[in-house]
Design a protein around this motif. Structure first.
Motif, PDB file in Angstrom:
ATOM      1  N   HIS A 107       0.923  -1.022   0.113  1.00 57.90           N
ATOM      2  CA  HIS A 107      -0.046   0.089  -0.092  1.00 57.90           C
ATOM      3  C   HIS A 107       1.067   0.306  -0.009  1.00 57.90           C
ATOM      4  CE1 HIS A 107      -2.543   3.747   1.976  1.00 57.90           C
ATOM      5  NE2 HIS A 107      -3.233   2.625   1.348  1.00 57.90           N
ATOM      6  N   ALA A 108       1.413   1.215   0.536  1.00 55.53           N
ATOM      7  CA  ALA A 108       2.608   2.380   0.767  1.00 55.53           C
ATOM      8  C   ALA A 108       3.549   2.383  -0.619  1.00 55.53           C
ATOM      9  CB  ALA A 108       4.005   2.200   2.318  1.00 55.53           C
ATOM     10  N   ALA A 109       4.153   1.900  -1.131  1.00 54.69           N
ATOM     11  CA  ALA A 109       4.870   2.182  -1.459  1.00 54.69           C
ATOM     12  C   ALA A 109       3.941   2.057  -3.550  1.00 54.69           C
ATOM     13  CB  ALA A 109       5.690   0.279  -2.225  1.00 54.69           C
ATOM     14  N   LEU A 110       2.478   1.516  -3.309  1.00 50.70           N
ATOM     15  CA  LEU A 110       1.697   2.300  -4.259  1.00 50.70           C
ATOM     16  C   LEU A 110       0.976   3.291  -4.354  1.00 50.70           C
ATOM     17  CD1 LEU A 110      -0.770  -0.936  -4.927  1.00 50.70           C
ATOM     18  CD2 LEU A 110       0.980  -0.389  -6.491  1.00 50.70           C
ATOM     19  N   ASN A 111       1.265   4.280  -2.825  1.00 52.92           N
ATOM     20  CA  ASN A 111       0.840   5.570  -2.762  1.00 52.92           C
ATOM     21  C   ASN A 111       1.869   6.669  -3.094  1.00 52.92           C
ATOM     22  OD1 ASN A 111      -0.180   7.886  -1.987  1.00 52.92           O
ATOM     23  ND2 ASN A 111      -0.935   6.863   0.375  1.00 52.92           N
ATOM     24  N   ARG A 112       3.047   6.294  -3.488  1.00 56.04           N
ATOM     25  CA  ARG A 112       4.925   6.683  -2.768  1.00 56.04           C
ATOM     26  C   ARG A 112       4.921   6.931  -4.454  1.00 56.04           C
ATOM     27  NH1 ARG A 112       7.449   3.686  -0.538  1.00 56.04           N
ATOM     28  NH2 ARG A 112       8.400   2.426  -2.057  1.00 56.04           N
ATOM     29  N   THR A 113       4.960   5.485  -5.333  1.00 48.90           N
ATOM     30  CA  THR A 113       4.843   5.550  -6.333  1.00 48.90           C
ATOM     31  C   THR A 113       4.173   6.571  -7.093  1.00 48.90           C
ATOM     32  OG1 THR A 113       4.208   3.616  -7.311  1.00 48.90           O
ATOM     33  CG2 THR A 113       6.047   3.758  -6.917  1.00 48.90           C
ATOM     34  N   LEU A 114       2.740   6.178  -6.659  1.00 52.56           N
ATOM     35  CA  LEU A 114       1.688   7.520  -7.507  1.00 52.56           C
ATOM     36  C   LEU A 114       1.715   8.928  -7.162  1.00 52.56           C
ATOM     37  CD1 LEU A 114      -1.105   5.107  -7.267  1.00 52.56           C
ATOM     38  CD2 LEU A 114      -0.542   6.368  -9.662  1.00 52.56           C
ATOM     39  N   ALA A 115       3.118  10.089  -5.954  1.00 51.23           N
ATOM     40  CA  ALA A 115       3.343  10.683  -5.715  1.00 51.23           C
ATOM     41  C   ALA A 115       3.730  11.092  -6.027  1.00 51.23           C
ATOM     42  CB  ALA A 115       2.432  10.688  -3.813  1.00 51.23           C
ATOM     43  N   GLU A 116       5.399  10.442  -6.225  1.00 56.78           N
ATOM     44  CA  GLU A 116       6.060  10.408  -7.025  1.00 56.78           C
ATOM     45  C   GLU A 116       6.042  10.611  -8.445  1.00 56.78           C
ATOM     46  OE1 GLU A 116       9.146   8.554  -4.740  1.00 56.78           O
ATOM     47  OE2 GLU A 116       8.726  10.168  -2.605  1.00 56.78           O
ATOM     48  N   ASP A 117       5.704   9.414  -8.947  1.00 62.58           N
ATOM     49  CA  ASP A 117       5.888   9.299 -10.315  1.00 62.58           C
ATOM     50  C   ASP A 117       5.022   9.499 -11.223  1.00 62.58           C
ATOM     51  OD1 ASP A 117       8.520   8.820 -10.122  1.00 62.58           O
ATOM     52  OD2 ASP A 117       8.001   6.689  -9.478  1.00 62.58           O
ATOM     53  N   GLY A 118       3.827   9.870 -10.871  1.00 58.00           N
ATOM     54  CA  GLY A 118       2.435   9.666 -11.421  1.00 58.00           C
ATOM     55  C   GLY A 118       2.465   8.193 -11.974  1.00 58.00           C
ATOM     56  N   TRP A 119       2.376   6.985 -11.959  1.00 55.59           N
ATOM     57  CA  TRP A 119       3.091   5.777 -12.040  1.00 55.59           C
ATOM     58  C   TRP A 119       2.766   4.357 -11.039  1.00 55.59           C
ATOM     59  CZ3 TRP A 119       1.389   5.281 -16.618  1.00 55.59           C
ATOM     60  CH2 TRP A 119       1.907   3.873 -17.467  1.00 55.59           C
ATOM     61  N   PHE A 120       2.978   3.784 -11.676  1.00 54.94           N
ATOM     62  CA  PHE A 120       3.225   2.245 -10.522  1.00 54.94           C
ATOM     63  C   PHE A 120       3.451   1.295 -11.656  1.00 54.94           C
ATOM     64  CE2 PHE A 120      -1.588   2.868 -11.028  1.00 54.94           C
ATOM     65  CZ  PHE A 120      -2.209   1.300 -11.507  1.00 54.94           C
ATOM     66  N   ASP A 121       3.937  -0.020 -11.572  1.00 48.79           N
ATOM     67  CA  ASP A 121       3.559  -1.475 -11.910  1.00 48.79           C
ATOM     68  C   ASP A 121       2.402  -2.343 -11.312  1.00 48.79           C
ATOM     69  OD1 ASP A 121       5.880  -1.161 -13.030  1.00 48.79           O
ATOM     70  OD2 ASP A 121       7.439  -1.145 -11.981  1.00 48.79           O
ATOM     71  N   PRO A 122       1.512  -2.228 -11.793  1.00 45.80           N
ATOM     72  CA  PRO A 122       0.129  -3.334 -11.413  1.00 45.80           C
ATOM     73  C   PRO A 122       0.978  -4.846 -10.789  1.00 45.80           C
ATOM     74  CG  PRO A 122      -0.604  -2.632 -13.371  1.00 45.80           C
ATOM     75  CD  PRO A 122       0.941  -1.963 -13.130  1.00 45.80           C
ATOM     76  N   LEU A 123       0.661  -5.771 -10.464  1.00 50.46           N
ATOM     77  CA  LEU A 123       0.549  -7.396 -10.667  1.00 50.46           C
ATOM     78  C   LEU A 123      -0.190  -7.505 -11.238  1.00 50.46           C
ATOM     79  CD1 LEU A 123       2.458  -9.511  -8.949  1.00 50.46           C
ATOM     80  CD2 LEU A 123       0.502  -9.230  -7.662  1.00 50.46           C
ATOM     81  N   ILE A 124       0.277  -7.872 -12.954  1.00 46.48           N
ATOM     82  CA  ILE A 124      -0.994  -8.806 -13.451  1.00 46.48           C
ATOM     83  C   ILE A 124      -0.309  -9.895 -13.841  1.00 46.48           C
ATOM     84  CG2 ILE A 124      -1.622  -8.466 -16.222  1.00 46.48           C
ATOM     85  CD1 ILE A 124      -2.712  -6.408 -14.154  1.00 46.48           C
ATOM     86  N   LEU A 125      -0.856 -11.081 -13.314  1.00 45.69           N
ATOM     87  CA  LEU A 125      -0.330 -12.766 -14.018  1.00 45.69           C
ATOM     88  C   LEU A 125      -0.654 -12.487 -15.398  1.00 45.69           C
ATOM     89  CD1 LEU A 125      -1.905 -14.535 -10.869  1.00 45.69           C
ATOM     90  CD2 LEU A 125       0.173 -13.540 -11.605  1.00 45.69           C
ATOM     91  N   GLU A 126       0.201 -12.491 -16.610  1.00 48.41           N
ATOM     92  CA  GLU A 126       0.620 -12.931 -17.675  1.00 48.41           C
ATOM     93  C   GLU A 126       0.261 -14.291 -17.803  1.00 48.41           C
ATOM     94  OE1 GLU A 126       3.369 -10.758 -21.022  1.00 48.41           O
ATOM     95  OE2 GLU A 126       3.858  -9.243 -18.835  1.00 48.41           O
ATOM     96  N   MET A 127      -0.501 -14.152 -19.221  1.00 51.68           N
ATOM     97  CA  MET A 127      -1.033 -15.485 -19.351  1.00 51.68           C
ATOM     98  C   MET A 127      -0.014 -16.449 -20.151  1.00 51.68           C
ATOM     99  SD  MET A 127      -4.449 -15.633 -18.232  1.00 51.68           S
ATOM    100  CE  MET A 127      -5.696 -14.933 -17.858  1.00 51.68           C
ATOM    101  N   ASP A 128       0.698 -17.628 -19.775  1.00 54.21           N
ATOM    102  CA  ASP A 128       1.218 -18.282 -20.627  1.00 54.21           C
ATOM    103  C   ASP A 128       0.885 -18.964 -22.496  1.00 54.21           C
ATOM    104  OD1 ASP A 128       3.171 -20.219 -21.996  1.00 54.21           O
ATOM    105  OD2 ASP A 128       3.266 -21.297 -19.936  1.00 54.21           O
ATOM    106  N   ASP A 129       1.107 -18.294 -23.512  1.00 52.34           N
ATOM    107  CA  ASP A 129       0.609 -18.444 -24.571  1.00 52.34           C
ATOM    108  C   ASP A 129       0.736 -20.448 -24.858  1.00 52.34           C
ATOM    109  OD1 ASP A 129       0.204 -16.180 -24.677  1.00 52.34           O
ATOM    110  OD2 ASP A 129       1.101 -14.998 -25.816  1.00 52.34           O
ATOM    111  N   GLU A 130       1.935 -20.590 -24.229  1.00 50.20           N
ATOM    112  CA  GLU A 130       1.864 -21.850 -24.704  1.00 50.20           C
ATOM    113  C   GLU A 130       1.189 -23.254 -23.818  1.00 50.20           C
ATOM    114  OE1 GLU A 130       6.441 -22.419 -24.330  1.00 50.20           O
ATOM    115  OE2 GLU A 130       6.908 -21.088 -25.979  1.00 50.20           O
ATOM    116  N   ALA A 131       0.625 -22.804 -22.370  1.00 49.17           N
ATOM    117  CA  ALA A 131      -0.155 -23.867 -21.723  1.00 49.17           C
ATOM    118  C   ALA A 131      -1.518 -23.485 -22.221  1.00 49.17           C
ATOM    119  CB  ALA A 131       0.131 -23.154 -20.078  1.00 49.17           C
ATOM    120  N   PRO A 132      -2.376 -24.551 -22.168  1.00 49.70           N
ATOM    121  CA  PRO A 132      -3.590 -24.045 -22.490  1.00 49.70           C
ATOM    122  C   PRO A 132      -4.589 -23.973 -21.637  1.00 49.70           C
ATOM    123  CG  PRO A 132      -3.255 -26.075 -22.811  1.00 49.70           C
ATOM    124  CD  PRO A 132      -1.567 -26.143 -23.026  1.00 49.70           C
TER     125      PRO A 132
END
Length: 247
Positions: free
Chosen positions: A85-110
């Motif tokens: 929570h603190a890291a998200l708040n800090r990066t939004l305040a300082e950088d106007g950006w953040f890295d969301p936790l997104i689970l990318e799908m494995d194209d090779e695994a059905p």
């Protein structure tokens, strides 16, 4: 490790496991939904204390943890949640950006097929949106728990919310029309496009609600509520006098 440091990949995995071990019958968020939920909390036009939103992390109905919950488990999972929570708040305040936790799908695994009697929760959602939909579901859950954001009568706020919620299944004709308009005027061709627009939209919401979130109440006090050398309550890690107290 500094208490304000963001989580490592190993700690995100640990957090997901800890949340999954929340005592039954409580229904906790998983790590991905939690990430979206925290952003939905942070961009509210009111400054929400952890005591207000933390119960919804451990149970989607807001039920409290039992009194006899394992103290070591509770301490560790709470520490990881508050650090993120603190890291998200800090990066939004300082950088106007953040890295969301997104689970990318494995194209090779059905994809594992759903049971015949279980509906697809993302039916109607585009292939580009599906990887980000669980994160957005967490964000949306925060706006259900705390409706202040969605009740703002501001076209810019509504437009930013529409860009976030376009990744969820449309439930009404009006929502389907909004998604169709966005797909036509602001098409997303790749997952990177979707993540970039999602982050930019959340950052816009953070900026649009900042003045309201940190407005100073017109109450006379003998001493300031936050000392000028105290950490700024926005979570930036800076002293108050160097951040929101600079004015």
């Amino acid at each position: 490790m500094a208490t304000h440091a963001d989580l490592t990949d190993a700690e995100f995995a640990e957090l997901d496991d800890l949340l999954a071990s929340t005592p039954e019958p409580l229904q906790p968020l998983d790590a991905v939904m939690l990430d979206g939920f925290l952003c939905g909390v942070i961009v509210q036009p009111v400054l929400l204390e952890p005591a207000a939103w933390m119960p919804h992390v451990f149970d989607m109905n807001g039920e409290l943890l039992p009194d006899d919950v394992d103290a070591a488990w509770h301490t560790r999972v709470s520490e990881l949640i508050l650090r993120r929570h603190a890291a998200l708040n800090r990066t939004l305040a300082e950088d106007g950006w953040f890295d969301p936790l997104i689970l990318e799908m494995d194209d090779e695994a059905p994809a594992e097929p759903l049971p015949a009697d279980e509906p697809d929760p993302w039916a109607g959602v585009s292939e580009v949106s599906r990887p980000v939909a669980p994160w957005v579901a967490g964000f949306h859950f925060a706006t259900i728990c705390f409706a202040d954001l969605t009740e703002i009568a501001d076209d810019a706020v509504m437009a930013a919310l529409a860009r976030v919620f376009r990744h969820l299944p449309a439930e009404t004709d009006e929502e389907r029309e909004v998604v169709a308009t966005l797909d036509r005027e602001q098409p997303l061709k790749t997952l990177d496009d979707a993540i970039e627009e999602l982050v930019a939209s959340v950052a816009d919401l953070y900026d649009l609600t900042m003045d309201e979130r940190y407005k100073v109440e017109t109450i006379r006090r003998e001493e300031p509520k936050v000392g000028r050398n105290d950490p700024c309550p926005c979570g930036s890690g800076k002293k108050f006098k160097q951040c929101h107290g600079a004015a």
